[in-house]
Design a protein around this motif. Structure first.
Motif, PDB file in Angstrom:
ATOM      1  N   LEU A 283       0.507  -1.541   0.128  1.00 11.63           N
ATOM      2  CA  LEU A 283      -0.120   0.281   0.176  1.00 11.63           C
ATOM      3  C   LEU A 283       0.593   1.137   0.222  1.00 11.63           C
ATOM      4  O   LEU A 283       0.486   2.208  -0.876  1.00 11.63           O
ATOM      5  CB  LEU A 283      -1.388  -0.057   1.442  1.00 11.63           C
ATOM      6  CG  LEU A 283      -1.858  -0.665   0.916  1.00 11.63           C
ATOM      7  CD1 LEU A 283      -2.750  -1.266   2.736  1.00 11.63           C
ATOM      8  CD2 LEU A 283      -2.958  -0.498  -0.288  1.00 11.63           C
ATOM      9  N   ALA A 284       2.029   1.498   0.776  1.00  6.20           N
ATOM     10  CA  ALA A 284       2.650   2.474   0.823  1.00  6.20           C
ATOM     11  C   ALA A 284       3.951   2.403  -0.730  1.00  6.20           C
ATOM     12  O   ALA A 284       5.205   2.219  -0.701  1.00  6.20           O
ATOM     13  CB  ALA A 284       3.438   2.678   2.314  1.00  6.20           C
TER      14      ALA A 284
ATOM     15  N   LEU B  35       0.225   5.291   3.733  1.00 13.12           N
ATOM     16  CA  LEU B  35      -0.370   5.252   2.531  1.00 13.12           C
ATOM     17  C   LEU B  35       0.380   6.150   1.736  1.00 13.12           C
ATOM     18  O   LEU B  35       0.727   6.754   0.412  1.00 13.12           O
ATOM     19  CB  LEU B  35      -1.697   5.358   2.315  1.00 13.12           C
ATOM     20  CG  LEU B  35      -2.805   3.805   2.084  1.00 13.12           C
ATOM     21  CD1 LEU B  35      -4.072   4.397   2.136  1.00 13.12           C
ATOM     22  CD2 LEU B  35      -1.477   2.930   1.684  1.00 13.12           C
TER      23      LEU B  35
END
Length: 494
Positions: A19-20, A150
């Motif tokens: 997600l990051a 995120l």
């Protein structure tokens, strides 16, 4: 029987990594150097070192420059015992720990807990009409408030902490350069003041002998009282200088001991500046000038300023991320039972999962103000970085300018001493023959004394210019044995 397995916490680090995928940190670009591309070449300065082209002075170990064995031993003692340098090493350890603390925020903190609770319900509150004692046992594994990065807020803060750590490393190197240079200058200053003290003592002995002869002539009636008193002024002036330089030598020793951080053995202290017309003598080796200003990028203070700039740049990313939603997770899984024996039996599994999304809607302009602060701090860091380069360029230019003239100044000063010595001898001879008054002798003696003092100070300036030149080009923290950092860390730990 119900089968329960803990599967939720395991993929979260992988999920966070997937997600990051973005960061709001600006791309770093090194500012253009605000100084000319090269230094002015000092007259008579060599551009090459050993015929192999210009070598960055930072690559020349300090032992290769400070060649005197006593000075080397004193520098070694200072690198281990100086308290300011020890503080710099401890600051590195502190910044390293702070970086690891910040880096840990990239991963969830998983904790295991085991609890037991007991409660008693009185009969009038119990559904059975009887007192009720209940027990609850639980064992869980989970994490709380783990932020999914995120928009790169945590990674920006991690990058900032890393740059701050690297900045402290360069600050330690800069401190070591300054310490070595200060020790060398203090050593040379003590040697010069020893020479000045000896000169004053020799002058006092000479003037006392002249006074004795004039006093004898006065008693015989061949010299006036004025001549006797003029001779006495020379004696008294020399006495004042002897006491003054005696005090100065003691202060020089105290300064050196403070820099070293411990007592310096008497046999290591200098007795005088080296003889000879060469600047290096037996203490310093000649240093080649690095004539391109790109060499300044190796100076630890400039590297420190650049790391500070990178840290400020990373902080902008964290400030920008505050405008976007923040997602945090809390999860746990385990077993729970009313009896200890049933804690790990089938059907006792429990779990909890609580995602939380925080979206900034109205903050009174706080996020915008923090972003403005971060951007302004970055501009300040750019100005400080450019100022560090400009200051370094001026220091090197000044050292080069002085380097090109001190040799000729030293030759001229030596010629002045020789001429003043001849003048003093001639004036003394003419006075003994009754041709001139003692006033001419007195003037010649003062001129010679002043010229000899200036010669010593000029020689000191020639030595300290080499030290300054080595320091300003970023030399002073490399050495062949590579003992400095390891020993300093050991000393700090003790």
């Amino acid at each position: 029987m119900t089968r329960f397995s803990i599967t939720l916490p395991l993929p979260l680090p992988l999920l966070a990594a997937l997600l990051a995928g973005c960061t709001l940190m600006p791309d770093y670009q090194r500012p253009d150097s605000p100084v000319p591309a090269s230094f002015a070449v000092a007259a008579g300065a060599s551009e090459n070192f050993g015929g192999k082209g210009v070598i960055p002075v930072a690559n020349i170990g300090w032992r290769e420059v400070f060649t005197d064995s006593s000075l080397q031993r004193i520098i070694e003692m200072a690198l281990v015992n100086n308290r300011d340098l020890r503080v710099s090493v401890l600051n590195i350890e502190k910044a390293r720990a702070q970086y690891h603390v910040q880096k840990a925020d990239l991963f969830p903190i998983i904790e295991a807990s085991d609890s037991e609770s007991s409660s008693r319900t009185p009969a009038d509150l119990s559904v059975t009409g009887q007192p009720l004692v209940s027990h609850t046992y639980s064992a869980t594994l989970g994490f709380s408030s783990y932020e999914l990065d995120l928009f790169g807020r945590v990674r920006s803060l991690n990058a900032q902490a890393l740059e701050q750590y690297l900045s402290t490393v360069e600050a330690r190197r800069s401190s070591q350069i300054s310490l070595i240079a200060e020790v060398a200058v203090a050593y040379l200053t003590l040697a010069a003041d020893q020479d000045l003290l000896k000169l004053a003592q020799d002058t006092l002995s000479s003037q006392r002998e002249s006074y004795r002869l004039n006093q004898r002539s006065y008693e015989l009636g061949t010299a006036s009282r004025l001549t006797l008193r003029q001779s006495q002024t020379s004696v008294d002036s020399a006495r004042v200088d002897v006491e003054r330089y005696t005090s100065q030598v003691a202060q020089d020793r105290n300064s050196l001991v403070l820099l070293v951080g411990t007592d310096v053995p008497e046999e290591l202290l200098p007795k005088s500046l080296p003889d000879g017309s060469t600047a290096a003598g037996s203490v310093l080796a000649e240093i080649p000038p690095g004539l391109t200003s790109d060499l300044l990028q190796r100076r630890p203070d400039i590297l420190k300023a650049e790391h500070d700039l990178k840290a400020a740049n990373a902080n902008i990313g964290a400030a920008r991320a505050a405008f976007f939603p923040s997602i945090s997770l809390t999860a746990s899984a385990g077993t729970s039972s009313a009896s200890l024996s049933g804690l790990f039996k089938g059907g006792s599994g429990v779990w909890n999962f609580g995602p939380q999304i925080s979206l900034p809607i109205f903050d009174g302009g706080s996020n915008r103000a923090n972003l403005d602060i971060a951007k302004t701090s970055s501009k300040i860091a750019v100005a400080q970085y450019e100022k560090a380069i400009q200051t370094a360029f001026r220091e090197v230019s000044d050292a080069l300018a002085q380097r090109g003239t001190l040799g000729r100044q030293l030759d001229a000063q030596q010629s002045l001493v020789d001429a003043s010595s001849d003048s003093y001898q001639l004036a003394t001879a003419r006075f003994r023959r009754g041709v001139d008054s003692y006033l001419n002798v007195l003037d010649s003696q003062r001129s010679l004394y002043s010229a000899q003092q200036s010669l010593i100070n000029t020689r000191l300036s020639r030595f300290t210019n080499l030290v300054t030149f080595y320091k300003t080009l970023g030399g002073g923290w490399i050495e062949e044995t590579d003992m400095s950092f390891a020993k300093l860390e050991g000393a700090a730990g003790s």
